[in-house]
Design a protein around this motif. Structure first.
Motif, PDB file in Angstrom:
ATOM      1  N   GLN A 157      -5.372  57.837  12.612  1.00  0.00           N
ATOM      2  CA  GLN A 157      -5.473  56.399  12.863  1.00  0.00           C
ATOM      3  C   GLN A 157      -6.754  55.826  12.262  1.00  0.00           C
ATOM      4  O   GLN A 157      -6.759  54.700  11.761  1.00  0.00           O
ATOM      5  CB  GLN A 157      -5.426  56.112  14.356  1.00  0.00           C
ATOM      6  CG  GLN A 157      -4.070  56.326  14.986  1.00  0.00           C
ATOM      7  CD  GLN A 157      -4.096  56.179  16.491  1.00  0.00           C
ATOM      8  OE1 GLN A 157      -5.077  56.550  17.140  1.00  0.00           O
ATOM      9  NE2 GLN A 157      -3.025  55.641  17.042  1.00  0.00           N
ATOM     10  N   LYS A 158      -7.839  56.587  12.307  1.00  0.00           N
ATOM     11  CA  LYS A 158      -9.089  56.126  11.706  1.00  0.00           C
ATOM     12  C   LYS A 158      -8.960  55.985  10.201  1.00  0.00           C
ATOM     13  O   LYS A 158      -9.411  55.003   9.612  1.00  0.00           O
ATOM     14  CB  LYS A 158     -10.229  57.079  12.042  1.00  0.00           C
ATOM     15  CG  LYS A 158     -10.712  56.967  13.454  1.00  0.00           C
ATOM     16  CD  LYS A 158     -11.904  57.863  13.703  1.00  0.00           C
ATOM     17  CE  LYS A 158     -12.377  57.724  15.136  1.00  0.00           C
ATOM     18  NZ  LYS A 158     -13.550  58.537  15.429  1.00  0.00           N
TER      19      LYS A 158
ATOM     20  N   LEU B  13     -14.229  48.780  13.954  1.00  0.00           N
ATOM     21  CA  LEU B  13     -13.520  50.056  13.934  1.00  0.00           C
ATOM     22  C   LEU B  13     -14.373  51.195  14.496  1.00  0.00           C
ATOM     23  O   LEU B  13     -13.850  52.118  15.119  1.00  0.00           O
ATOM     24  CB  LEU B  13     -13.094  50.407  12.516  1.00  0.00           C
ATOM     25  CG  LEU B  13     -11.890  49.642  11.982  1.00  0.00           C
ATOM     26  CD1 LEU B  13     -11.632  50.009  10.539  1.00  0.00           C
ATOM     27  CD2 LEU B  13     -10.664  49.922  12.810  1.00  0.00           C
TER      28      LEU B  13
ATOM     29  N   TRP C 172     -15.427  44.218  10.101  1.00  0.00           N
ATOM     30  CA  TRP C 172     -14.267  45.050  10.444  1.00  0.00           C
ATOM     31  C   TRP C 172     -14.680  46.500  10.659  1.00  0.00           C
ATOM     32  O   TRP C 172     -14.167  47.171  11.552  1.00  0.00           O
ATOM     33  CB  TRP C 172     -13.206  44.954   9.363  1.00  0.00           C
ATOM     34  CG  TRP C 172     -12.536  43.620   9.287  1.00  0.00           C
ATOM     35  CD1 TRP C 172     -12.336  42.738  10.296  1.00  0.00           C
ATOM     36  CD2 TRP C 172     -11.980  43.011   8.128  1.00  0.00           C
ATOM     37  NE1 TRP C 172     -11.697  41.618   9.835  1.00  0.00           N
ATOM     38  CE2 TRP C 172     -11.471  41.758   8.508  1.00  0.00           C
ATOM     39  CE3 TRP C 172     -11.873  43.401   6.795  1.00  0.00           C
ATOM     40  CZ2 TRP C 172     -10.847  40.909   7.619  1.00  0.00           C
ATOM     41  CZ3 TRP C 172     -11.248  42.546   5.910  1.00  0.00           C
ATOM     42  CH2 TRP C 172     -10.752  41.309   6.315  1.00  0.00           C
TER      43      TRP C 172
ATOM     44  N   LEU D  58      -6.177  55.467   8.491  1.00  0.00           N
ATOM     45  CA  LEU D  58      -5.314  54.317   8.228  1.00  0.00           C
ATOM     46  C   LEU D  58      -6.051  52.999   8.473  1.00  0.00           C
ATOM     47  O   LEU D  58      -5.862  52.027   7.740  1.00  0.00           O
ATOM     48  CB  LEU D  58      -4.052  54.393   9.082  1.00  0.00           C
ATOM     49  CG  LEU D  58      -3.060  55.477   8.693  1.00  0.00           C
ATOM     50  CD1 LEU D  58      -1.915  55.539   9.693  1.00  0.00           C
ATOM     51  CD2 LEU D  58      -2.528  55.259   7.290  1.00  0.00           C
ATOM     52  N   SER D  59      -6.903  52.968   9.476  1.00  0.00           N
ATOM     53  CA  SER D  59      -7.674  51.763   9.761  1.00  0.00           C
ATOM     54  C   SER D  59      -8.648  51.452   8.633  1.00  0.00           C
ATOM     55  O   SER D  59      -8.770  50.299   8.198  1.00  0.00           O
ATOM     56  CB  SER D  59      -8.436  51.922  11.071  1.00  0.00           C
ATOM     57  OG  SER D  59      -7.549  52.078  12.143  1.00  0.00           O
ATOM     58  N   PHE D  60      -9.354  52.474   8.143  1.00  0.00           N
ATOM     59  CA  PHE D  60     -10.284  52.257   7.037  1.00  0.00           C
ATOM     60  C   PHE D  60      -9.548  51.861   5.762  1.00  0.00           C
ATOM     61  O   PHE D  60     -10.022  51.032   4.984  1.00  0.00           O
ATOM     62  CB  PHE D  60     -11.145  53.494   6.801  1.00  0.00           C
ATOM     63  CG  PHE D  60     -12.230  53.652   7.822  1.00  0.00           C
ATOM     64  CD1 PHE D  60     -13.267  52.746   7.900  1.00  0.00           C
ATOM     65  CD2 PHE D  60     -12.202  54.704   8.720  1.00  0.00           C
ATOM     66  CE1 PHE D  60     -14.268  52.881   8.846  1.00  0.00           C
ATOM     67  CE2 PHE D  60     -13.198  54.849   9.671  1.00  0.00           C
ATOM     68  CZ  PHE D  60     -14.229  53.936   9.741  1.00  0.00           C
TER      69      PHE D  60
ATOM     70  N   GLY E 264     -13.988  51.552  18.099  1.00  0.00           N
ATOM     71  CA  GLY E 264     -12.657  51.953  18.555  1.00  0.00           C
ATOM     72  C   GLY E 264     -12.631  53.378  19.065  1.00  0.00           C
ATOM     73  O   GLY E 264     -12.524  54.326  18.302  1.00  0.00           O
TER      74      GLY E 264
ATOM     75  N   THR F 111      -6.743  50.170   5.697  1.00  0.00           N
ATOM     76  CA  THR F 111      -6.353  48.773   5.916  1.00  0.00           C
ATOM     77  C   THR F 111      -7.521  47.833   5.657  1.00  0.00           C
ATOM     78  O   THR F 111      -7.355  46.773   5.034  1.00  0.00           O
ATOM     79  CB  THR F 111      -5.837  48.596   7.352  1.00  0.00           C
ATOM     80  OG1 THR F 111      -4.743  49.477   7.564  1.00  0.00           O
ATOM     81  CG2 THR F 111      -5.404  47.174   7.607  1.00  0.00           C
ATOM     82  N   VAL F 112      -8.702  48.201   6.106  1.00  0.00           N
ATOM     83  CA  VAL F 112      -9.896  47.378   5.854  1.00  0.00           C
ATOM     84  C   VAL F 112     -10.160  47.276   4.354  1.00  0.00           C
ATOM     85  O   VAL F 112     -10.473  46.198   3.842  1.00  0.00           O
ATOM     86  CB  VAL F 112     -11.122  47.947   6.601  1.00  0.00           C
ATOM     87  CG1 VAL F 112     -12.407  47.300   6.113  1.00  0.00           C
ATOM     88  CG2 VAL F 112     -10.965  47.752   8.084  1.00  0.00           C
TER      89      VAL F 112
ATOM     90  N   LEU G 262      -9.270  56.730  18.991  1.00  0.00           N
ATOM     91  CA  LEU G 262      -8.431  56.761  17.797  1.00  0.00           C
ATOM     92  C   LEU G 262      -8.360  58.189  17.259  1.00  0.00           C
ATOM     93  O   LEU G 262      -9.373  58.880  17.189  1.00  0.00           O
ATOM     94  CB  LEU G 262      -8.985  55.844  16.710  1.00  0.00           C
ATOM     95  CG  LEU G 262      -8.951  54.341  16.963  1.00  0.00           C
ATOM     96  CD1 LEU G 262      -9.615  53.613  15.803  1.00  0.00           C
ATOM     97  CD2 LEU G 262      -7.540  53.851  17.140  1.00  0.00           C
TER      98      LEU G 262
END
Length: 68
Positions: free
Chosen positions: A34-35, A24, A20, A37-39, A27, A41-42, A30
């Motif tokens: 957003q980065k 990311l 993941w 939030l993505s980390f 990506g 979420t991971v 971003l």
């Protein structure tokens, strides 16, 4: 046996989080928010997958047995 299962869960969690994170990093476009939030979420997904997978499997088994 328990040590084997725990080791398997940890190895799969590490593998999934690495996959993941590689995804990311690719990506483009971003925003910094957003980065983050993505980390996040991971991280949450890595922590909770050992709880969700067995519950989903038991539910699948129950559904299969009840349909037989």
């Amino acid at each position: 046996m328990k040590l084997l299962l725990v080791s398997l869960y940890v190895l799969v969690a590490l593998y999934l989080s690495a996959a993941w994170l590689r995804f990311l990093k690719k990506g483009a476009g971003l925003s910094p928010q957003q980065k983050v939030l993505s980390f996040l979420t991971v991280g949450i997904a890595t922590v909770f997958w050992p709880l969700v997978v067995p519950i989903a499997y038991v539910k699948l088994l129950d559904t299969t047995v009840s349909q037989s």
